[in-house]
Design a protein around this motif. Structure first.
Motif, PDB file in Angstrom:
ATOM      1  N   SER A   1      -2.216 -16.001   3.052  1.00  0.00           N
ATOM      2  CA  SER A   1      -1.365 -15.625   1.630  1.00  0.00           C
ATOM      3  C   SER A   1      -1.673 -14.514   1.228  1.00  0.00           C
ATOM      4  CB  SER A   1      -0.285 -16.743   1.285  1.00  0.00           C
ATOM      5  OG  SER A   1       0.075 -16.698   0.218  1.00  0.00           O
ATOM      6  N   THR A   2      -2.129 -14.103   0.428  1.00  0.00           N
ATOM      7  CA  THR A   2      -2.762 -13.410  -0.419  1.00  0.00           C
ATOM      8  C   THR A   2      -2.690 -11.952   0.005  1.00  0.00           C
ATOM      9  OG1 THR A   2      -4.347 -14.661  -1.453  1.00  0.00           O
ATOM     10  CG2 THR A   2      -4.752 -12.000  -1.863  1.00  0.00           C
ATOM     11  N   ILE A   3      -3.254 -11.973   1.410  1.00  0.00           N
ATOM     12  CA  ILE A   3      -3.135 -10.260   2.415  1.00  0.00           C
ATOM     13  C   ILE A   3      -1.896  -9.957   2.220  1.00  0.00           C
ATOM     14  CG2 ILE A   3      -3.292  -8.895   4.351  1.00  0.00           C
ATOM     15  CD1 ILE A   3      -6.168 -11.125   4.672  1.00  0.00           C
ATOM     16  N   GLN A   4      -0.840 -11.091   2.890  1.00  0.00           N
ATOM     17  CA  GLN A   4       0.731 -10.405   2.986  1.00  0.00           C
ATOM     18  C   GLN A   4       1.484 -10.432   1.876  1.00  0.00           C
ATOM     19  OE1 GLN A   4       2.071 -10.742   5.824  1.00  0.00           O
ATOM     20  NE2 GLN A   4       4.049  -9.418   5.094  1.00  0.00           N
ATOM     21  N   GLU A   5       1.275 -10.852   0.561  1.00  0.00           N
ATOM     22  CA  GLU A   5       1.122 -10.456  -0.888  1.00  0.00           C
ATOM     23  C   GLU A   5       1.598  -8.792  -0.974  1.00  0.00           C
ATOM     24  OE1 GLU A   5       0.226 -13.340  -3.287  1.00  0.00           O
ATOM     25  OE2 GLU A   5       1.462 -14.970  -3.094  1.00  0.00           O
ATOM     26  N   GLN A   6      -0.208  -8.618  -0.410  1.00  0.00           N
ATOM     27  CA  GLN A   6      -0.653  -7.534  -0.687  1.00  0.00           C
ATOM     28  C   GLN A   6       0.152  -6.441  -0.365  1.00  0.00           C
ATOM     29  OE1 GLN A   6      -2.977  -5.795  -2.594  1.00  0.00           O
ATOM     30  NE2 GLN A   6      -1.970  -3.793  -2.598  1.00  0.00           N
TER      31      GLN A   6
ATOM     32  N   TRP B   1       2.500  -3.082  -1.416  1.00  0.00           N
ATOM     33  CA  TRP B   1       2.855  -1.834  -0.790  1.00  0.00           C
ATOM     34  C   TRP B   1       4.115  -1.572  -0.440  1.00  0.00           C
ATOM     35  CZ3 TRP B   1      -2.542  -2.520   2.413  1.00  0.00           C
ATOM     36  CH2 TRP B   1      -3.634  -2.470   1.746  1.00  0.00           C
ATOM     37  N   GLU B   2       4.976  -2.154   0.314  1.00  0.00           N
ATOM     38  CA  GLU B   2       5.944  -1.961   1.316  1.00  0.00           C
ATOM     39  C   GLU B   2       6.711  -1.856   0.074  1.00  0.00           C
ATOM     40  OE1 GLU B   2       8.702  -0.473   3.937  1.00  0.00           O
ATOM     41  OE2 GLU B   2       5.914  -1.299   4.133  1.00  0.00           O
ATOM     42  N   ARG B   3       6.831  -2.467  -1.150  1.00  0.00           N
ATOM     43  CA  ARG B   3       7.760  -2.670  -2.072  1.00  0.00           C
ATOM     44  C   ARG B   3       7.761  -1.192  -2.680  1.00  0.00           C
ATOM     45  NH1 ARG B   3       7.160  -8.071  -3.644  1.00  0.00           N
ATOM     46  NH2 ARG B   3       5.584  -7.677  -4.795  1.00  0.00           N
ATOM     47  N   LYS B   4       6.248  -0.543  -3.407  1.00  0.00           N
ATOM     48  CA  LYS B   4       6.311   0.474  -4.082  1.00  0.00           C
ATOM     49  C   LYS B   4       6.255   2.595  -3.129  1.00  0.00           C
ATOM     50  CE  LYS B   4       2.114  -1.311  -6.658  1.00  0.00           C
ATOM     51  NZ  LYS B   4       0.600  -0.693  -6.957  1.00  0.00           N
ATOM     52  N   ARG B   5       6.408   1.816  -1.326  1.00  0.00           N
ATOM     53  CA  ARG B   5       6.164   2.607  -0.598  1.00  0.00           C
ATOM     54  C   ARG B   5       7.971   2.794  -0.936  1.00  0.00           C
ATOM     55  NH1 ARG B   5       4.700   5.316   3.803  1.00  0.00           N
ATOM     56  NH2 ARG B   5       6.100   5.619   5.654  1.00  0.00           N
ATOM     57  N   THR B   6       8.192   1.978  -0.551  1.00  0.00           N
ATOM     58  CA  THR B   6      10.310   1.803  -1.079  1.00  0.00           C
ATOM     59  C   THR B   6      10.215   2.948  -1.704  1.00  0.00           C
ATOM     60  OG1 THR B   6      10.266   0.382   1.130  1.00  0.00           O
ATOM     61  CG2 THR B   6      12.542   0.509   0.023  1.00  0.00           C
ATOM     62  N   ARG B   7      10.451   2.455  -2.776  1.00  0.00           N
ATOM     63  CA  ARG B   7      10.479   2.347  -3.807  1.00  0.00           C
ATOM     64  C   ARG B   7      10.822   3.903  -3.871  1.00  0.00           C
ATOM     65  NH1 ARG B   7       8.813  -0.860  -7.056  1.00  0.00           N
ATOM     66  NH2 ARG B   7       7.126   0.228  -7.650  1.00  0.00           N
ATOM     67  N   THR B   8       9.057   4.801  -3.495  1.00  0.00           N
ATOM     68  CA  THR B   8       9.288   6.244  -3.895  1.00  0.00           C
ATOM     69  C   THR B   8       9.014   7.238  -2.966  1.00  0.00           C
ATOM     70  OG1 THR B   8       6.457   5.762  -4.539  1.00  0.00           O
ATOM     71  CG2 THR B   8       7.074   7.725  -3.241  1.00  0.00           C
ATOM     72  N   ALA B   9      10.211   6.606  -1.604  1.00  0.00           N
ATOM     73  CA  ALA B   9      10.728   6.542  -0.664  1.00  0.00           C
ATOM     74  C   ALA B   9      11.734   6.981  -0.923  1.00  0.00           C
ATOM     75  CB  ALA B   9      10.215   6.126   1.137  1.00  0.00           C
ATOM     76  N   LYS B  10      12.651   5.927  -1.251  1.00  0.00           N
ATOM     77  CA  LYS B  10      13.834   6.444  -2.207  1.00  0.00           C
ATOM     78  C   LYS B  10      13.960   7.392  -3.073  1.00  0.00           C
ATOM     79  CE  LYS B  10      15.318   2.183  -1.602  1.00  0.00           C
ATOM     80  NZ  LYS B  10      16.242   0.580  -2.054  1.00  0.00           N
ATOM     81  N   GLU B  11      13.040   7.192  -3.947  1.00  0.00           N
ATOM     82  CA  GLU B  11      13.059   8.877  -4.864  1.00  0.00           C
ATOM     83  C   GLU B  11      12.664   9.869  -3.975  1.00  0.00           C
ATOM     84  OE1 GLU B  11      10.858   9.645  -9.047  1.00  0.00           O
ATOM     85  OE2 GLU B  11      10.244   7.971  -8.384  1.00  0.00           O
TER      86      GLU B  11
ATOM     87  N   ASN C   1       0.214   3.622  -0.479  1.00  0.00           N
ATOM     88  CA  ASN C   1       1.244   2.540   0.000  1.00  0.00           C
ATOM     89  C   ASN C   1       1.177   2.335   1.108  1.00  0.00           C
ATOM     90  OD1 ASN C   1       1.140   0.939  -2.860  1.00  0.00           O
ATOM     91  ND2 ASN C   1       1.876   3.053  -3.229  1.00  0.00           N
ATOM     92  N   THR C   2       0.543   3.568   2.428  1.00  0.00           N
ATOM     93  CA  THR C   2       1.004   3.004   3.420  1.00  0.00           C
ATOM     94  C   THR C   2      -0.824   2.383   4.285  1.00  0.00           C
ATOM     95  OG1 THR C   2       2.192   4.768   4.092  1.00  0.00           O
ATOM     96  CG2 THR C   2       1.034   4.962   5.339  1.00  0.00           C
ATOM     97  N   CYS C   3      -0.827   2.197   4.901  1.00  0.00           N
ATOM     98  CA  CYS C   3      -1.975   0.938   6.192  1.00  0.00           C
ATOM     99  C   CYS C   3      -2.344   2.278   6.483  1.00  0.00           C
ATOM    100  CB  CYS C   3      -1.254   0.160   7.002  1.00  0.00           C
ATOM    101  SG  CYS C   3      -2.437  -0.593   7.835  1.00  0.00           S
ATOM    102  N   PRO C   4      -3.776   2.152   6.247  1.00  0.00           N
ATOM    103  CA  PRO C   4      -5.156   3.053   6.400  1.00  0.00           C
ATOM    104  C   PRO C   4      -5.350   3.937   7.767  1.00  0.00           C
ATOM    105  CG  PRO C   4      -5.626   1.858   4.886  1.00  0.00           C
ATOM    106  CD  PRO C   4      -4.586   1.394   5.057  1.00  0.00           C
TER     107      PRO C   4
END
Length: 426
Positions: free
Chosen positions: A10-15, A19-29, A169-172
């Motif tokens: 659950s903790t891994i999925q939350e992380q 990441w995905e929310r931050k990435r989406t916000r940056t991508a839109k901007e 915020n992208t998977c390595p």
């Protein structure tokens, strides 16, 4: 096991979700600002570059000096925008970065562009009227040409922050992370180039300012590789107990200039200085005679090969700043010379040459013993030539950092001040 694995997964999925929310916000901007950027580039290329070319208002060389590679930048950014709008951020920047040489060309020319533009606005009435009419178009939204020409420089800093946020915020383990990481490195190199150019330009302006403060042309301040550090008033202690007199000192990376103020009654030079002594820092040693405690003021001793100067100040903080600045300048200059000396040590070169010559003589002796029937041979040799000293990298002294996005707007010095930016190099 199920009890332990549940919270961990659950903790891994939350992380990952964060990441995905931050990435989406940056991508839109990023996409939104790229669309605006391309529209602004199109305004410059359509209403200025193309029309000026068709009308012949400016000569080709003048147009190139003002607009440089902005058409090529507009073209590659249009291609980048297509990838970004389709969500291919890694692939888009992977194809964009090999064309960053157009940005390098542009940022290297930006100060020269400001100079040429200023000259044309003063001398070319037709161009001045044309510029005013074009900027009055509703498409420009009250933006001046000077502001629009700065956009590619500002956009590089935007890219740097956007790419760093996307990579963080992208998977390595994904190929896109490698593409974004390469793009961060490439864009940061251009950003560093901009900072270096800015430092050189600011340093050049400082040197020009000091040169204008000095009366006449006998004291030359403008020199290649010279960096301005600081200036201020210090009292010079005379050797025979006379009254200490205040003098103006200008500290540069390779020398200390002592000057006195011209007579204030002079009609044209009342605010200028006359250069008295130029002390090279090459073999200088700096010592605090006193002033190590928190008492008021102190005394600095500067020892040069042919002179000794005692400088006094009643301000303890100012004295400490002078001591630090002088010591740092001397240390950097001497360390640079030490590197050059190690690369080309005349003692080592002479010893190596002597060894080579003695080796040649011994080999020649053995040949004469073995082949005594042959006629003697005249050996020709020349003195070893000393290698030219290589120029060490220029010193950097201006702190400069920049943060730029919609939420954090950076500032770059106003390059459209009309000041001469020649002498810039990187």
């Amino acid at each position: 096991m199920s009890f332990l694995s549940g919270p961990s997964s659950s903790t891994i999925q939350e992380q990952r979700d964060r990441w995905e929310r931050k990435r989406t916000r940056t991508a839109k901007e990023l996409v939104k600002t790229e669309q605006q950027y391309c529209q602004q580039l199109e305004l410059v290329t359509t209403y200025f570059v193309e029309i000026l070319k068709a009308k012949g208002t400016l000569r080709q060389d003048i147009r190139e000096n003002i607009f440089s590679s902005i058409k090529a930048i507009h073209s590659i950014n249009q291609s980048l925008l297509v990838h970004l709008e389709n969500g291919y951020f890694g692939r888009g920047f992977d194809q964009f970065c090999p064309h960053l040489q157009h940005y390098n060309t542009y940022v290297d020319n930006i100060y020269n562009a400001s100079k040429v533009l200023g000259i044309q606005l003063k001398k070319n009435k037709t161009f001045r009227r044309f510029k005013k009419l074009q900027e009055a178009r509703p498409e420009f939204n009250n933006q001046r040409l000077e502001e629009l020409l700065q956009l590619p420089v500002l956009r590089i800093d935007q890219y740097k922050h956007f790419l760093q946020d996307l990579a963080a915020n992208t998977c390595p383990d994904t190929p896109e992370f490698e593409q974004l990481s390469r793009a961060v490195t490439a864009v940061c190199e251009v950003s560093q180039r901009i900072e270096n150019n800015t430092r050189r330009h600011e340093n050049h302006l400082q040197l020009c300012r000091v040169q204008k403060l000095l009366k006449g042309r006998s004291t030359k301040v403008l020199a290649a590789g010279r960096w301005y550090i600081r200036e201020g008033w210090l009292k010079v202690v005379p050797p025979k107990g006379k009254e200490a007199k205040p003098k103006m000192f200008f500290l540069f990376s390779d020398m200390l200039l002592q000057a006195k103020r011209c007579s204030q009654l002079h009609p044209s030079n009342g605010d200028k200085f006359t250069g008295q002594h130029m002390y090279p820092l090459q073999d200088c040693t700096v010592e605090k005679v006193f002033g190590h405690t928190k008492s008021r003021g102190g005394l600095l001793s500067l020892n040069f090969p042919k002179a000794k100067v005692l400088l006094m100040s009643s301000n303890q903080e100012d004295l400490n700043d002078w001591y630090q600045s002088l010591s740092s300048a001397v240390r950097k200059l001497q360390s640079k010379q030490t590197v050059v000396y190690q690369r080309d040590n005349p003692v080592h070169s002479a010893a190596a040459a002597a060894d080579a010559l003695s080796s040649s003589d011994s080999n020649a002796g053995r040949k004469r013993n073995l082949e005594a029937h042959k006629p003697p041979v005249e050996w020709e040799s020349s003195a070893p030539k000393r290698m030219k000293q290589s120029t060490a990298p220029e010193q950097r002294w201006f702190p400069f950092s920049r943060q730029y996005s919609n939420a954090r707007v950076g500032r770059i010095p106003d390059v459209w001040s009309g000041l001469d930016a020649t002498g810039m190099p990187s």
